[in-house]
Every structure is written in structure tokens, then in C-alpha cells.
Design a protein around this motif. Structure first.
Motif, mmCIF file in Angstrom:
data_model
loop_
_atom_site.group_PDB
_atom_site.id
_atom_site.type_symbol
_atom_site.label_atom_id
_atom_site.label_comp_id
_atom_site.label_asym_id
_atom_site.label_seq_id
_atom_site.Cartn_x
_atom_site.Cartn_y
_atom_site.Cartn_z
ATOM 1 N N PRO A 458 -66.378 31.534 101.790
ATOM 2 C CA PRO A 458 -65.189 32.141 101.197
ATOM 3 C C PRO A 458 -64.906 31.596 99.802
ATOM 4 C CG PRO A 458 -64.536 30.484 102.781
ATOM 5 C CD PRO A 458 -66.034 30.620 102.910
ATOM 6 N N ALA A 459 -64.187 32.345 99.012
ATOM 7 C CA ALA A 459 -63.968 32.014 97.604
ATOM 8 C C ALA A 459 -62.965 30.875 97.491
ATOM 9 C CB ALA A 459 -63.474 33.239 96.856
ATOM 10 N N VAL A 460 -63.474 29.658 97.433
ATOM 11 C CA VAL A 460 -62.626 28.465 97.466
ATOM 12 C C VAL A 460 -63.066 27.502 96.370
ATOM 13 C CG1 VAL A 460 -62.122 26.378 98.808
ATOM 14 C CG2 VAL A 460 -62.056 28.615 99.918
ATOM 15 N N ARG A 461 -62.086 26.880 95.702
ATOM 16 C CA ARG A 461 -62.339 25.722 94.845
ATOM 17 C C ARG A 461 -61.560 24.567 95.446
ATOM 18 N NH1 ARG A 461 -61.931 24.639 88.293
ATOM 19 N NH2 ARG A 461 -61.987 22.362 88.465
ATOM 20 N N ALA A 462 -62.246 23.477 95.773
ATOM 21 C CA ALA A 462 -61.603 22.395 96.510
ATOM 22 C C ALA A 462 -62.182 21.049 96.099
ATOM 23 C CB ALA A 462 -61.801 22.603 98.019
ATOM 24 N N PRO A 463 -61.427 19.963 96.349
ATOM 25 C CA PRO A 463 -61.948 18.621 96.072
ATOM 26 C C PRO A 463 -63.174 18.309 96.918
ATOM 27 C CG PRO A 463 -59.570 18.572 96.396
ATOM 28 C CD PRO A 463 -60.035 19.924 96.831
ATOM 29 N N VAL A 464 -64.112 17.566 96.357
ATOM 30 C CA VAL A 464 -65.305 17.127 97.068
ATOM 31 C C VAL A 464 -65.497 15.638 96.792
ATOM 32 C CG1 VAL A 464 -66.822 17.800 95.142
ATOM 33 C CG2 VAL A 464 -67.765 17.539 97.442
ATOM 34 N N VAL A 465 -65.922 14.922 97.804
ATOM 35 C CA VAL A 465 -66.237 13.501 97.647
ATOM 36 C C VAL A 465 -67.678 13.286 98.052
ATOM 37 C CG1 VAL A 465 -63.863 12.769 98.030
ATOM 38 C CG2 VAL A 465 -65.406 12.949 99.972
ATOM 39 N N ALA A 466 -68.330 12.350 97.385
ATOM 40 C CA ALA A 466 -69.700 12.021 97.731
ATOM 41 C C ALA A 466 -69.722 11.294 99.066
ATOM 42 C CB ALA A 466 -70.320 11.147 96.643
ATOM 43 N N ASP A 467 -70.728 11.582 99.878
ATOM 44 C CA ASP A 467 -70.898 10.875 101.138
ATOM 45 C C ASP A 467 -71.036 9.380 100.869
ATOM 46 O OD1 ASP A 467 -73.028 9.753 103.284
ATOM 47 O OD2 ASP A 467 -71.745 11.291 104.191
ATOM 48 N N GLY A 468 -70.479 8.573 101.785
ATOM 49 C CA GLY A 468 -70.499 7.125 101.584
ATOM 50 C C GLY A 468 -71.877 6.551 101.321
ATOM 51 N N ASP A 469 -72.898 7.106 101.929
ATOM 52 C CA ASP A 469 -74.255 6.600 101.749
ATOM 53 C C ASP A 469 -75.082 7.475 100.813
ATOM 54 O OD1 ASP A 469 -73.740 4.552 103.584
ATOM 55 O OD2 ASP A 469 -74.220 5.890 105.272
ATOM 56 N N GLY A 470 -74.474 8.546 100.273
ATOM 57 C CA GLY A 470 -75.257 9.491 99.481
ATOM 58 C C GLY A 470 -75.211 9.196 97.998
ATOM 59 N N ASP A 471 -75.925 10.023 97.252
ATOM 60 C CA ASP A 471 -75.954 9.898 95.802
ATOM 61 C C ASP A 471 -74.613 10.312 95.208
ATOM 62 O OD1 ASP A 471 -78.600 9.117 95.897
ATOM 63 O OD2 ASP A 471 -79.358 11.162 95.646
ATOM 64 N N ALA A 472 -74.395 9.894 93.950
ATOM 65 C CA ALA A 472 -73.219 10.356 93.226
ATOM 66 C C ALA A 472 -73.340 11.850 92.981
ATOM 67 C CB ALA A 472 -73.095 9.601 91.902
ATOM 68 N N LEU A 473 -72.194 12.486 92.736
ATOM 69 C CA LEU A 473 -72.174 13.923 92.480
ATOM 70 C C LEU A 473 -72.750 14.231 91.105
ATOM 71 C CD1 LEU A 473 -68.539 14.609 93.717
ATOM 72 C CD2 LEU A 473 -70.650 15.100 94.975
ATOM 73 N N ASP A 474 -73.431 15.352 91.012
ATOM 74 C CA ASP A 474 -74.001 15.794 89.746
ATOM 75 C C ASP A 474 -73.360 17.111 89.343
ATOM 76 O OD1 ASP A 474 -76.031 13.755 89.226
ATOM 77 O OD2 ASP A 474 -76.968 14.525 91.041
ATOM 78 N N LEU A 475 -72.801 17.157 88.134
ATOM 79 C CA LEU A 475 -72.164 18.362 87.635
ATOM 80 C C LEU A 475 -73.169 19.504 87.598
ATOM 81 C CD1 LEU A 475 -69.438 19.364 86.431
ATOM 82 C CD2 LEU A 475 -70.425 18.925 84.193
ATOM 83 N N GLY A 476 -72.776 20.655 88.144
ATOM 84 C CA GLY A 476 -73.643 21.822 88.163
ATOM 85 C C GLY A 476 -74.603 21.871 89.328
ATOM 86 N N ALA A 477 -74.616 20.839 90.174
ATOM 87 C CA ALA A 477 -75.547 20.812 91.309
ATOM 88 C C ALA A 477 -75.103 21.770 92.403
ATOM 89 C CB ALA A 477 -75.637 19.394 91.870
ATOM 90 N N THR A 478 -76.061 22.385 93.071
ATOM 91 C CA THR A 478 -75.808 23.188 94.260
ATOM 92 C C THR A 478 -76.055 22.298 95.473
ATOM 93 O OG1 THR A 478 -76.471 25.226 93.162
ATOM 94 C CG2 THR A 478 -76.490 25.228 95.564
ATOM 95 N N LEU A 479 -75.033 22.171 96.321
ATOM 96 C CA LEU A 479 -75.074 21.207 97.416
ATOM 97 C C LEU A 479 -74.718 21.848 98.747
ATOM 98 C CD1 LEU A 479 -72.994 18.280 95.841
ATOM 99 C CD2 LEU A 479 -75.475 18.426 95.938
ATOM 100 N N ASP A 480 -75.141 21.178 99.827
ATOM 101 C CA ASP A 480 -74.566 21.429 101.140
ATOM 102 C C ASP A 480 -73.288 20.604 101.238
ATOM 103 O OD1 ASP A 480 -76.510 23.172 102.077
ATOM 104 O OD2 ASP A 480 -77.788 21.550 102.794
#
Length: 512
Positions: A458-480
Motif C-alpha cells: 500500500p502507498a505508505v511513507r513511514a519511519p524505518v530503522v536498521a535491524d540491530g544486527d544489519g547494515d546501516a540504511l542506504d539512501l535509494g536502496a530497495t529493501l525488504d
């Protein structure tokens, strides 16, 4: 962009409606139903004005002319009844003439009346999925003052001449009586243009709109076409969210409004009395940061080109370009109103203080008086300038306080708009907590652990946090992205990045 249509269970629907009511109370808006919060005295004044719509305007010298001969049409979103503007465009021997009729609210709202005071307290019409909170009572905003088709209406008529390249050569405004010939939706107008069945008016509108877009580019202006997130209620009562890119005809129609606003600003500055809509130039640090963001995302931006050229070339359907558009919003901060020539003796602004940086010219709000308070006063200042007179006393007295009134109204409307979207996002997503969605990271904090993501469906813009053990977020990245929380009462949605980005390693932060 995709649309997600979601039915809410009856209980969820009731809870959402209650939450919308609580949000309005929180930001200081009345309920949209019934009288929409207007006092009995204000409603009676509105009803009286609707019956006597051609009474003279206090302090106005120009007489109203009959221009019901003009084949004007309105072009608005589907279902709109608060119709501020009607347009006609025609070729001339050495260019074009634009006729733009604007609803004449001073013909209905008496200065100092209860109706006047209540509209000043509101400032703007507020829109929600369960109804609008109007600036004026509906007997005016959707009735006697609205430029509905087939009805004689008091209006102010802008007659604007353009040269063959779309450059402004002359403009004047006068009080008139008009009759719109048709009410078109944007979808209907675009469909006629695409199918080759458009009439001469729409063809002329397209041509002039495109010429004005070229004029905008030439002077360094830019329109930021970020897809809009909308809450839509279907005929069957289903609520859904969508990202909607504007149709081309909306851009051409908007250019007529921008043209009128720039003509109005010139008139008021020459007369030394009026109110402008201003925007400071983009901060050089923000431009440099955006250029680094473009390079990291692979968005083309020639070395010596202004930021407007880069923005005009983006394709919002591409994740990297969508992230760039969201990052570019940082350039358009600090919009304000500048009033001058009123009873406080304020001088007219000059230089950058008189300009709207995105339009790259002085600009004024005068084309939406049914929905925006300030337009009533700017229009009256322009009428006086064209008549070679001073604006009425009630205009000059009101000018010093208008910027504060409109700033407060703008903040209230922004808080309501964002709160509505937060509520509907939470309601739509609440049954899906724990589900994994595919989304695009469009903003990242300096630490790279928090940001914002867009889900196309659905058409949503929402806050996202990086998983505690995962990589930092990358601007423009397509993620699960895992939906970790959707709390209707708190108006909160939270996503968590899961797994490895599909497009990683570009950029940790626009400021890096």
C-alpha cells in the motif's frame, strides 16, 4: 504509482472516524459535518449574502461589468464544488490572451462581521477523508460564491496578454459578472487532449501552459513533482491510499495560476501596497548536499547546471530518483508572507526578500479565495492598483496581521494533513503487522540507523530503522521491510529493515 484499495472492518472504521475527530480537536479544527462549526450569526450572514450577491463591496471604486459572454470553464479534481477559478485562453495576433475569473469573496464577506472574524480565525480550508472543514460556509463555498457552471456569479477577471513565447506583456483585473460554461475534471480534460477530441480552449491551454513552463525554466524556476500521498474514499465507502503523480494538464493549468500570481505581485509592488508569498533562495550547503546525494544515487546533474535542471530530468518511478526528489524538498524551506503598505507603514520588500525562489519571481496568492484567506486581500489590493486608487481601509488595516494569521493556519493544516495520513496508514497496516514489504529508502539520518521508506503498495511513507544486527540504511536502496508496528491510537507506523539491501553501498546519509 500503484494504488492499494483496503476495506476496513466496521469496528476499525468507527475507530478511525473517532481518531480523526480527536485529531481535529487536537489541532483546533471543528467537525466537517453539519454547520462545520460556524456560529448561527455567521451562517445567517452567509445565507443573506448568498441571496444578495451583487451588493457593492465596501471601499471598492471599480464597477462590475457583465462578462457572461466569455466561454469560461473550470478544471478541478473530480467532484469539486468549491470552484475558485474559471479559465479561457485564446490566440491573438501577436501572442495570447488569458482570461482568468476568480471567485469574488469580498462581495459576500463584510469586513468586521461575524463571518469575517470566523474566516480569519480559520485561514484555510482543511481537507480530510471524512469531509472538509471549509473556510467559508458551504452556502457560499459550494454554492453562491463558487463558479459553478450555468450560474451567473460575481468574480474578478484577470485579462493577461502574452507574447508569442508566453512572456507576460500586460495584465489588468476588474470586478465582473461571469457564467462558467462547463465544469471539467483533470481526468476529463487530459483524456480529451490525449484522444485528440479537445476543443480549442483546451488546446490553447496546453500550448500556453507549455510556453509558461519554458518561461519558468528560462528564469530558473522549478516545480517539484513529488508523487502525492492521498487518502481516497471510494463510492462503496472503502478507504485506500495511493501515490499520485500529477497529470500534464494539471501542470499547464497550474501555470495559469502562477502567471496570475506573478502579475498580481508586480501590480502590488508597483503600487506599494499588498501581500506577497515569498521563499528564500536555497541554502548553498543544502544545494551542495543535494549534489552529493545525486552523485551517490546516480542521478544525472551536469557540473554547471542549476538544481532545477536535475529535478526536471528525474523519473519518480525509479527508486533512486524518488529518493532524490524527497531529498530535494530540503531546498524549499522558509515560505512566508510579506505584507506591506498597510496601516503599520511597512515598506515593500526588495531583492530576494520580494521573490519566491521556486518560481524565480515575485509572487502572490490571489487565485483561491474560497479556500485561502489571504487571497481576498491581495485581490482587493490589485483591483485598487488597476483603478488607480488606494485599497479600502479594511484591507490596509488587515495587512499587518495577515502573515501571522496565515502562518498559524498553515501549521494547523500541515499538522492535520500529516496526522490524517498517519492515521490511515496505521489503520490500513494494522492487520498486517509482521508482514514483509518491499520498499525504497528515501531519507536517512546521519547515523545511518534511522530514516524514511516508501512502500508502493500500500502507498505508505513511514519511519524505518536498521535491524540491530544489519547494515546501516542506504539512501535509494530497495529493501525488504518488516512491519514492526501499526498503532492507530498513537498514529504510528514503524518498519524494520530486514536482510541485505537489493541496492546497497551508495550513501549512508545525505550529509556524509
Amino acid at each position: 504509482m500503484p494504488t492499494s484499495r483496503v476495506r476496513l472492518a466496521t469496528a476499525a472504521g468507527h475507530e478511525l472516524l473517532a481518531a480523526l475527530g480527536a485529531l481535529r480537536a487536537e489541532v483546533g479544527l471543528p467537525e466537517p459535518t453539519g454547520t462545520a462549526g460556524f456560529s448561527a450569526e455567521a451562517l445567517a450572514q452567509a445565507e443573506g449574502a448568498a441571496r444578495d450577491r451583487l451588493r457593492p463591496v465596501p471601499g471598492r471604486r471599480a464597477r462590475r461589468r457583465d462578462r457572461t459572454d466569455l466561454p469560461l470553464v473550470t478544471i478541478d479534481p473530480v467532484g469539486s464544488r468549491d470552484l475558485d477559478q474559471a479559465v479561457h485562453v485564446e490566440p491573438r495576433a501577436h501572442g495570447w490572451r488569458v482570461h482568468y475569473a476568480i471567485a469574488d469573496l469580498p462581495a459576500f464577506v463584510r469586513p468586521g462581521s461575524a463571518l469575517d472574524e470566523e474566516t480569519r480565525a480559520r485561514g484555510l480550508t482543511a481537507y480530510g477523508p471524512d469531509g472538509r472543514v471549509p473556510l467559508h460556509p458551504r452556502v457560499l463555498s459550494e454554492g453562491a460564491a463558487s463558479l459553478l457552471p450555468g450560474e451567473d456569479r460575481p468574480a474578478v477577471l484577470w485579462s493577461i496578454d502574452l507574447d508569442v513565447d508566453g512572456g507576460l506583456t500586460e495584465a489588468l483585473v476588474e470586478p465582473v459578472l461571469v457564467r462558467s460554461r462547463a465544469r471539467l475534471s483533470y481526468d476529463e480534460a487530459q483524456a480529451a487532449l490525449d484522444a485528440g477530441t479537445a476543443d480549442d480552449l483546451l488546446l490553447a491551454l496546453r500550448r500556453v501552459g507549455m510556453l509558461r513552463q519554458e518561461q519558468e525554466r528560462a528564469r530558473g524556476g522549478v516545480s517539484l513533482d513529488v508523487p502525492e500521498q492521498e487518502v481516497v474514499v471510494g463510492d462503496d465507502g472503502a478507504w485506500h491510499l495511493r501515490f499520485r503523480a500529477p497529470l500534464p494538464v494539471e501542470g499547464w493549468n497550474a501555470q495559469i495560476s502562477l502567471l496570475t500570481g506573478t502579475a498580481a505581485a508586480d501590480l502590488m509592488l508597483d503600487a506599494g501596497v499588498g501581500v506577497l508569498r515569498t521563499l528564500p533562495p536555497a541554502d548553498g550547503r543544502d544545494v551542495a548536499r543535494l549534489r552529493r546525494t545525486a552523485a551517490a544515487l546516480g542521478v544525472p546533474w551536469p557540473a554547471r547546471a542549476p538544481y532545477g535542471e536535475a529535478l526536471r530530468a528525474v523519473d519518480a518511478a525509479q527508486p533512486a530518483h524518488l529518493a532524490f526528489l524527497h531529498a530535494a524538498t530540503s531546498l524549499f524551506r522558509g515560505a512566508a508572507y510579506a505584507a506591506f503598505g498597510g496601516d503599520d507603514g511597512a515598506a515593500a520588500p526588495t531583492g530576494d526578500d520580494a521573490r519566491h525562489a521556486a518560481i524565480a519571481a515575485p509572487y502572490a496568492h490571489v487565485t483561491a479565495p474560497l479556500r485561502r484567506l489571504v487571497d481576498r486581500y491581495g485581490t482587493e489590493a490589485c483591483l485598487a492598483a488597476c483603478a488607480g486608487a488606494r485599497p479600502p481601509d479594511w484591507v490596509r488595516a488587515a495587512l499587518p496581521g495577515l502573515p501571522a494569521l496565515m502562518t498559524a493556519a498553515g501549521r494547523r493544516a500541515s499538522a492535520y494533513d500529516r496526522g490524517v495520513l498517519d492515521l490511515v496508514e496505521a489503520a490500513v497496516l494494522a492487520p498486517q503487522v509482521g508482514r514483509t514489504f518491499r520498499g525504497v529508502v528515501v531519507d536517512v539520518d546521519d547515523d545511518g540507523r534511522r530514516g524514511q521508506a516508501v512502500l508502493p503498495a500500500p502507498a505508505v511513507r513511514a519511519p524505518v530503522v536498521a535491524d540491530g544486527d544489519g547494515d546501516a540504511l542506504d539512501l535509494g536502496a530497495t529493501l525488504d521491510l518488516v512491519l514492526a508496528e501499526a498503532d492507530l491510537r498513537a498514529r504510528r507506523v514503524r518498519l524494520t529493515a530486514a536482510g541485505t539491501p537489493a541496492q546497497a553501498g551508495r550513501l549512508r546519509s545525505p550529509g556524509s
